[in-house]
Design a protein around this motif. Sequence first.
Motif, mmCIF file in Angstrom:
data_model
loop_
_atom_site.group_PDB
_atom_site.id
_atom_site.type_symbol
_atom_site.label_atom_id
_atom_site.label_comp_id
_atom_site.label_asym_id
_atom_site.label_seq_id
_atom_site.Cartn_x
_atom_site.Cartn_y
_atom_site.Cartn_z
ATOM 1 N N ASP A 23 34.762 44.008 17.655
ATOM 2 C CA ASP A 23 34.597 44.407 16.253
ATOM 3 C C ASP A 23 33.166 44.850 15.951
ATOM 4 N N LEU A 24 32.201 44.099 16.471
ATOM 5 C CA LEU A 24 30.792 44.422 16.213
ATOM 6 C C LEU A 24 30.418 45.773 16.806
ATOM 7 N N HIS A 25 30.862 46.037 18.020
ATOM 8 C CA HIS A 25 30.556 47.318 18.657
ATOM 9 C C HIS A 25 31.254 48.473 17.927
ATOM 10 N N GLN A 26 32.485 48.232 17.490
ATOM 11 C CA GLN A 26 33.198 49.267 16.742
ATOM 12 C C GLN A 26 32.440 49.657 15.480
ATOM 13 N N ALA A 27 31.851 48.659 14.822
ATOM 14 C CA ALA A 27 31.142 48.902 13.565
ATOM 15 C C ALA A 27 29.947 49.829 13.766
ATOM 16 N N TYR A 28 29.394 49.845 14.983
ATOM 17 C CA TYR A 28 28.224 50.678 15.261
ATOM 18 C C TYR A 28 28.551 51.847 16.185
ATOM 19 N N GLU A 29 29.861 52.083 16.380
ATOM 20 C CA GLU A 29 30.333 53.217 17.183
ATOM 21 C C GLU A 29 29.751 53.209 18.592
ATOM 22 N N VAL A 30 29.689 52.022 19.158
ATOM 23 C CA VAL A 30 29.238 51.832 20.539
ATOM 24 C C VAL A 30 30.379 51.167 21.304
ATOM 25 N N THR A 31 30.660 51.646 22.503
ATOM 26 C CA THR A 31 31.747 51.084 23.307
ATOM 27 C C THR A 31 31.212 50.006 24.242
ATOM 28 N N PRO A 32 31.741 48.764 24.139
ATOM 29 C CA PRO A 32 31.288 47.719 25.057
ATOM 30 C C PRO A 32 31.945 47.867 26.423
ATOM 31 N N LYS A 33 31.195 47.595 27.474
ATOM 32 C CA LYS A 33 31.719 47.650 28.833
ATOM 33 C C LYS A 33 31.325 46.365 29.563
ATOM 34 N N TYR A 34 32.294 45.786 30.301
ATOM 35 C CA TYR A 34 32.069 44.506 30.976
ATOM 36 C C TYR A 34 32.451 44.625 32.457
ATOM 37 N N PRO A 35 31.521 45.016 33.303
ATOM 38 C CA PRO A 35 31.873 45.235 34.718
ATOM 39 C C PRO A 35 32.374 43.991 35.444
ATOM 40 N N PHE A 36 32.004 42.799 34.973
ATOM 41 C CA PHE A 36 32.502 41.593 35.643
ATOM 42 C C PHE A 36 33.974 41.336 35.333
ATOM 43 N N LEU A 37 34.456 41.849 34.212
ATOM 44 C CA LEU A 37 35.840 41.576 33.806
ATOM 45 C C LEU A 37 36.779 42.546 34.508
ATOM 46 N N ASN A 38 37.024 42.246 35.755
ATOM 47 C CA ASN A 38 37.860 43.061 36.618
ATOM 48 C C ASN A 38 38.732 42.109 37.431
ATOM 49 N N LYS A 39 40.037 42.285 37.355
ATOM 50 C CA LYS A 39 40.937 41.329 37.999
ATOM 51 C C LYS A 39 40.769 41.315 39.507
ATOM 52 N N GLU A 40 40.524 42.471 40.100
ATOM 53 C CA GLU A 40 40.310 42.523 41.545
ATOM 54 C C GLU A 40 39.050 41.756 41.928
ATOM 55 N N LEU A 41 38.025 41.840 41.082
ATOM 56 C CA LEU A 41 36.787 41.108 41.330
ATOM 57 C C LEU A 41 37.033 39.601 41.236
ATOM 58 N N LEU A 42 37.827 39.186 40.257
ATOM 59 C CA LEU A 42 38.173 37.772 40.118
ATOM 60 C C LEU A 42 38.950 37.283 41.329
ATOM 61 N N GLU A 43 39.911 38.081 41.775
ATOM 62 C CA GLU A 43 40.712 37.681 42.936
ATOM 63 C C GLU A 43 39.843 37.559 44.183
ATOM 64 N N SER A 44 38.876 38.449 44.324
ATOM 65 C CA SER A 44 37.950 38.353 45.452
ATOM 66 C C SER A 44 37.130 37.070 45.358
ATOM 67 N N SER A 45 36.672 36.756 44.153
ATOM 68 C CA SER A 45 35.889 35.532 43.947
ATOM 69 C C SER A 45 36.716 34.282 44.242
ATOM 70 N N LEU A 46 37.982 34.313 43.858
ATOM 71 C CA LEU A 46 38.866 33.172 44.117
ATOM 72 C C LEU A 46 39.073 32.953 45.610
ATOM 73 N N ASN A 47 38.949 34.012 46.385
ATOM 74 C CA ASN A 47 39.134 33.920 47.838
ATOM 75 C C ASN A 47 37.905 33.391 48.562
ATOM 76 N N THR A 48 36.767 33.390 47.889
ATOM 77 C CA THR A 48 35.524 32.976 48.548
ATOM 78 C C THR A 48 35.507 31.463 48.759
ATOM 79 N N PRO A 49 35.258 30.992 49.972
ATOM 80 C CA PRO A 49 35.171 29.548 50.208
ATOM 81 C C PRO A 49 34.061 28.909 49.375
ATOM 82 N N LEU A 50 34.259 27.679 48.968
ATOM 83 C CA LEU A 50 33.266 26.984 48.150
ATOM 84 C C LEU A 50 31.913 26.897 48.852
ATOM 85 N N SER A 51 31.932 26.760 50.161
ATOM 86 C CA SER A 51 30.664 26.653 50.903
ATOM 87 C C SER A 51 29.824 27.917 50.739
#
Length: 599
Positions: A463-491
């Motif tokens: 909502d805040l970005h819309q009010a200023y006509e700026v598009t928010p982008k979140y490169p971390f919010l990617n399902k493939e990236l999450l799945e890769s992170s879930l595969n990483t061993p805790l060590s």
Amino acid sequence: MAYFSLKHSFSEQNSDKTIDSETITYGPNQDQILEQHTSDFLFFGIHPKLKIKIQAEAFQLTDTPDFELNSAAYAFIFFDKKKNTIKLYRDFFGTLPLFFSVKNKTLFVSNSLRKVATWSGLKINENQIAKYFNADFEDNPIDSDTFFENVFRVLPGHLCLISENEIKQQKHSEVVIGDTRNFKSIFFDKINKFKQSEQKLGAHLSGGLDSSSIVSILKTEKPETFYFDPGKENINEHKIAKWVAAKLEVNLNEIKFKTEYLDYAKRSCEITFQPEQMVIPSATFLKILEKAQDLGVQQMISGHGGDAIVGYGFEYLNALFEQKKYSLYKKELKKYVKIQNENQQKTEIEGKLTVEKLMAQAFLKKLKKNLLNGNVKTVFELCYTFLFKLNVGVFPILKVITSRFDKIKEIPLGKKLKIKSTKKNDVTPQSERLNFDGNKYQKSLLDSNFVTLSAVALEALYDLHQAYEVTPKYPFLNKELLESSLNTPLSKKFFDGYGRGDLRAAIQGNLPDKVRLRTSKGAFNNYHLEHLQILHVQTEYDLKTTHKVWQYINKNTFERAISIVLNPNFTSKQKNNQIWFCSKTISLAIWLDTLDSAV
């Protein structure tokens, strides 16, 4: 004729103006009723390119959409006239909001909470207010309820199926663990796509690992970067942000509040139409977006979600303990302590970290959990393990216990509120909603991405970005990236005590080690205290006895709490619970005033 009339209102940025060759003109302030159209399948609120992709992928074998879009931000309506059903789709992370309400056999859908709530009648949901003041609210899984009765959100990664007989939410996406691309290639590919844009780029740069990593990859595009200065307690963060900007040769815009907190808090509430729910107040982002708009920034890239996607990996220590690898547990714990002390990291216990302190904390935490669950045998095993196998002395344990006496106790919910919740909260974890088949550490990592705090922050930021006509982008919010992170061993996540191993390894060579291997983060305790103190002065006259907020909040409890907040004999850390309660009370009051002016 459909059972429901469907009215909708989507922002221009998200609108698909062409539907099955029929040109429909609509935007932020216009509605359409689907019954006017003859097409069997209609999409609303979706970008044309994404619509084509969905049609190509989803309708090859079936007439019902079924698709996977890892990183696309979408929130749209699919209407099937043949089956007389409506489906509301929201992207995996809930990057775009989607709210709905049903009244008099009419369904209203929008990515604007204000529009849906206003259409529905602006009736306050007291259960949500009660949840808002619950200490666990921010950490609980996001649910469909909003601060308005009969107004609901579509859950992230879900579709809401609406037919003549039912309204239900169900998953439309799955998390898969197995063979995935490596974290680095996914992360770099995602950010490099921004370089293809002809729009002017901006990026947050706090001096932390997430934002610095993003800017280090984008540096050839010379994005405008933005640093919010919360004050003296973050002098080191400020220095590092400036150092990173200079090293990467990008312009750093430094943003700071003076005393105009209330004006921005009111403006923020008018835009989001919700009480403040973010850790860093929404008003902060207004200041940044004002500057971004002045500079002509069209896309603002943020490290939001990085912590939850990457994870810290310190669960590795607990896993070693559970596996009874006590020697290795102690060895790795020493690595962690060394790294944290070198980075001047502080725990909830003041002073230098020691292995003994951390083991005492771990012992007491496990002891409390098992005592509450009545696991007598486990309690004795814990005592034997920590006292004799790990050689934790009684003195460190007593020191941890006595240090907690220094805290001012949390105010019981019953003393805060004049209302009571009459509805059982939905605390189903996202891992359960998605039927995710992972181990407990993987489930915990997945669930951390879908807590209330994170989900409502995305709605507010949209909502805040819309009010200023700026598009928010979140490169971390990617399902493939999450799945890769879930595969990483805790060590590997543990990364020799540094934590966040996926990202630190991926960014090596791009980001100087001075930042890549930092473990300390910015502190906002004093900023929150200052913010509250100024807001209290600016709202004190308005919060008189007759204010609506006292219909929900116990005024005497608030006044006792604010007296502690204003008492210089207590530290900001000791005041933490009172700061939290008083800030929420004032935010609720501002929101109630916003509703009055909206009527």
